[in-house]
Design a protein around this motif. Structure first.
Motif, short mmCIF file in Angstrom:
data_model
loop_
_atom_site.label_atom_id
_atom_site.label_comp_id
_atom_site.label_asym_id
_atom_site.label_seq_id
_atom_site.Cartn_x
_atom_site.Cartn_y
_atom_site.Cartn_z
N ALA A 129 -10.85 -1.56 -5.11
CA ALA A 129 -9.53 -1.09 -5.53
C ALA A 129 -8.45 -2.09 -5.13
CB ALA A 129 -9.24 0.27 -4.92
N ALA A 130 -8.54 -2.62 -3.91
CA ALA A 130 -7.53 -3.56 -3.43
C ALA A 130 -7.52 -4.84 -4.27
CB ALA A 130 -7.79 -3.90 -1.96
N LEU A 131 -8.69 -5.34 -4.61
CA LEU A 131 -8.77 -6.56 -5.41
C LEU A 131 -8.27 -6.31 -6.84
CD1 LEU A 131 -12.22 -7.87 -4.15
CD2 LEU A 131 -9.96 -8.84 -3.66
N PHE A 132 -8.59 -5.13 -7.38
CA PHE A 132 -8.11 -4.78 -8.72
C PHE A 132 -6.59 -4.67 -8.72
CE2 PHE A 132 -7.08 -1.85 -12.17
CZ PHE A 132 -7.81 -2.40 -13.23
N GLU A 133 -6.06 -4.00 -7.71
CA GLU A 133 -4.61 -3.84 -7.61
C GLU A 133 -3.91 -5.18 -7.44
OE1 GLU A 133 -4.45 -1.14 -4.33
OE2 GLU A 133 -5.54 0.39 -5.47
N ALA A 134 -4.54 -6.10 -6.71
CA ALA A 134 -3.94 -7.43 -6.54
C ALA A 134 -3.80 -8.16 -7.86
CB ALA A 134 -4.78 -8.25 -5.56
N GLU A 135 -4.79 -7.99 -8.73
CA GLU A 135 -4.73 -8.63 -10.05
C GLU A 135 -3.53 -8.14 -10.85
OE1 GLU A 135 -6.57 -11.12 -11.34
OE2 GLU A 135 -7.58 -11.28 -9.41
N MET A 136 -3.24 -6.85 -10.72
CA MET A 136 -2.07 -6.31 -11.42
C MET A 136 -0.78 -6.68 -10.70
SD MET A 136 -2.97 -2.63 -13.11
CE MET A 136 -3.29 -1.73 -11.60
N ARG A 137 -0.82 -6.61 -9.37
CA ARG A 137 0.39 -6.84 -8.59
C ARG A 137 0.97 -8.22 -8.85
NH1 ARG A 137 4.67 -4.36 -6.57
NH2 ARG A 137 5.27 -5.03 -4.48
N LYS A 138 0.12 -9.24 -8.92
CA LYS A 138 0.62 -10.60 -9.11
C LYS A 138 1.11 -10.85 -10.54
CE LYS A 138 -4.01 -12.67 -9.78
NZ LYS A 138 -5.05 -13.48 -9.10
N ARG A 139 0.91 -9.84 -11.41
CA ARG A 139 1.41 -9.94 -12.79
C ARG A 139 2.59 -9.01 -13.05
NH1 ARG A 139 -4.20 -10.75 -13.01
NH2 ARG A 139 -4.80 -12.62 -14.21
N GLY A 140 3.13 -8.41 -11.96
CA GLY A 140 4.33 -7.59 -12.12
C GLY A 140 4.15 -6.10 -11.94
N TYR A 141 2.95 -5.68 -11.52
CA TYR A 141 2.68 -4.27 -11.26
C TYR A 141 3.61 -3.75 -10.18
CZ TYR A 141 -0.39 -0.32 -9.77
OH TYR A 141 -0.91 0.89 -9.43
N ALA A 142 4.34 -2.66 -10.46
CA ALA A 142 5.41 -2.23 -9.57
C ALA A 142 4.98 -1.20 -8.54
CB ALA A 142 6.56 -1.66 -10.39
N GLY A 143 3.83 -0.53 -8.74
CA GLY A 143 3.40 0.45 -7.75
C GLY A 143 3.13 1.80 -8.36
N PRO A 144 3.12 2.87 -7.53
CA PRO A 144 2.72 4.19 -8.00
C PRO A 144 3.58 4.70 -9.15
CG PRO A 144 2.85 4.14 -5.61
CD PRO A 144 3.44 2.85 -6.10
N CYS A 145 2.93 5.41 -10.05
CA CYS A 145 3.67 6.01 -11.16
C CYS A 145 4.33 7.30 -10.70
CB CYS A 145 2.73 6.29 -12.33
SG CYS A 145 1.42 7.45 -11.93
N LYS A 146 5.34 7.70 -11.40
CA LYS A 146 6.04 8.94 -11.09
C LYS A 146 5.40 10.10 -11.84
CE LYS A 146 10.49 6.55 -10.49
NZ LYS A 146 10.59 6.75 -9.03
N MET A 147 5.41 11.25 -11.20
CA MET A 147 4.97 12.48 -11.86
C MET A 147 6.03 13.55 -11.65
SD MET A 147 0.85 12.79 -11.47
CE MET A 147 0.87 14.08 -12.72
N ARG A 148 6.27 14.33 -12.68
CA ARG A 148 7.29 15.38 -12.61
C ARG A 148 6.73 16.64 -11.97
NH1 ARG A 148 11.99 14.64 -15.88
NH2 ARG A 148 13.44 16.38 -15.60
N ALA A 149 5.44 16.89 -12.14
CA ALA A 149 4.82 18.11 -11.63
C ALA A 149 4.86 18.13 -10.10
CB ALA A 149 3.39 18.22 -12.12
N PHE A 150 5.09 19.30 -9.55
CA PHE A 150 5.20 19.49 -8.10
C PHE A 150 3.87 19.21 -7.41
CE2 PHE A 150 5.06 22.41 -4.38
CZ PHE A 150 6.06 21.81 -3.63
N ASN A 151 3.90 18.38 -6.37
CA ASN A 151 2.75 18.08 -5.52
C ASN A 151 1.59 17.41 -6.27
OD1 ASN A 151 3.58 18.67 -2.98
ND2 ASN A 151 2.58 20.67 -2.84
N GLN A 152 1.87 16.79 -7.39
CA GLN A 152 0.83 16.07 -8.12
C GLN A 152 1.02 14.56 -7.92
OE1 GLN A 152 -2.02 17.31 -10.19
NE2 GLN A 152 -1.51 18.77 -8.57
N ASP A 153 0.99 14.16 -6.66
CA ASP A 153 1.11 12.74 -6.37
C ASP A 153 -0.12 12.01 -6.89
OD1 ASP A 153 3.45 13.26 -4.89
OD2 ASP A 153 2.25 13.80 -3.14
#
Length: 393
Positions: free
Chosen positions: A173-197
């Motif tokens: 997961a960390a290596l996959f995330e690094a591939e996105m991060r170095k291309r502009g990946y901003a982080g966790p997505c937002k969810m409107r539903a309560f407690n659905q992190d």
């Protein structure tokens, strides 16, 4: 690709039309995703959109960044929300008999504080109107989503270069995330539903894909601990087992959502057959959907096909943990309209963007497909560009 004043003006005009229809004086916008949609900034702010006239953005912190990032004309400093009526009066807004608030997400204590600030005001829930407006994306938004999916495509294509037996799911997961991060990946997505992190995404290998959890999705994963019981865990990756990678890609605020399958060695014929069934269900949904299709129809078709193929107990989860949808709207949040689920009568119209995710869960693992789409005048169009194949390493 910075947001333009024209883009923001169009969004505000759409909400003002809704306010007029509901005979509402204006709306106070507080949720970050809605603030960004209507202003271009997520600084700590209070946005007032009148039924007619120019909106006022009152920024607590940081005023400097709010003025830099938003094309709105009226951007002023504020220290406390108690100042809102006074500030708005300076701009000629003093009639507050009926005001819209985002009551689907506003905490009760905050709601009570706004009752004190506007003691004679009737509050209505403006969130359905906002969600309707945000569901239909502009060409600008669709291009941003294409950009997000181009980023995740490169991450998926890089997986064979670092995937190996014996590594943990968390390392993958960390290596996959690094591939996105170095291309502009901003982080966790937002969810409107309560407690659905939702964390960055989900890596499950072999039997960990069978672990259910609280999140309203078909695949859970063990997670790193009981406090974060979702996605990648400490399990070591083995040969000849399914490797399921489901991630969101957030670039400049907008979400792309995609799942691909990998294996070190060979997958069992049972899982390969299930993967082919997922592709068939996706293809049939895409073929049958057109502008005006009700949001429940893809789900009903998917359930029917899954049962005909013998997967009624495995589709979108395993038995009691099955979820009751096959897709969801995407944009600034992961759970936008349309929701492709039974009972959802919303027509899917051109400009709506959604993720379609037919998946199966077995004791030996989770498998399936997920792609992002936009509805066009002729039907759903893929926004995802990554090849839909099982990648063997």
């Amino acid at each position: 690709m910075e947001i333009t004043p024209t883009e923001i003006e169009a969004r505000i005009c759409n909400l003002q039309q809704k306010l007029i229809e509901q005979t509402t004086d204006g709306a106070v916008i507080l949720l970050q995703s809605d603030l960004f949609y209507f202003t271009g900034t997520v600084q700590n702010s209070y946005l007032y959109i009148p039924a007619s006239g120019q909106p006022v953005l009152m920024v607590k912190k940081s005023l400097t960044r709010g003025q830099q990032e938003s094309p709105l004309k009226n951007i002023v400093a504020i220290k406390t929300p108690k100042q809102i009526p006074e500030i708005l009066a300076a701009y000629g807004y003093s009639s507050f008999s009926k005001i819209g608030l985002e009551l689907d997400v506003l905490p009760f204590n905050l709601y009570k504080s706004y009752q004190n600030i506007f003691p004679t005001t009737e509050f209505i829930d403006i969130s359905p109107a906002i969600k309707d407006i945000r569901a239909v994306k502009s060409a600008y938004e669709i291009e941003l989503m294409r950009g997000a999916l181009a980023v995740i495509d490169q991450a998926f294509l890089a997986v064979p270069s670092f995937l190996r037996a014996g590594m943990s799911e968390l390392e993958l997961a960390a290596l996959f995330e690094a591939e996105m991060r170095k291309r502009g990946y901003a982080g966790p997505c937002k969810m409107r539903a309560f407690n659905q992190d939702f964390f960055f995404g989900n890596v499950c290998t072999g039997g960990s894909g069978f672990y259910p959890n609280y999140f309203d999705g078909p695949v859970g994963g063990q997670g790193a601990s009981a406090a974060q019981p979702q996605g990648a865990g400490w399990k070591k990756i083995n040969r000849n087992e399914v490797i399921y990678i489901d991630y969101t890609s957030i670039v400049k605020g907008y979400t792309g959502d995609q799942t691909r399958i990998f294996c070190i060695g060979e997958l069992s014929p049972k899982l390969v057959k299930a993967y082919e069934a997922a592709l068939l269900i996706e293809a049939e949904i895409v073929k049958s959907s057109k502008p005006g299709t009700l949001a429940e129809e893809p789900y009903l078709l998917a359930v029917k096909l899954a049962a005909e193929l013998g997967y009624q107990d495995n589709f979108m989860g395993y038995k009691p943990d099955q979820v009751k949808f096959v897709g969801h709207g995407i944009g600034l949040e992961l759970d936008e309209c349309p929701i492709l689920a039974k009972g959802m009568k919303t027509p899917i119209v051109p400009g709506m963007t959604f993720a379609l995710e037919p998946k199966f869960v077995f004791p030996e693992g989770a498998i399936g497909i997920e792609n992002s789409f936009v509805m066009t005048e002729t039907g759903p169009q893929y926004l995802s560009i990554t090849p839909q194949v099982i990648t063997y390493v």
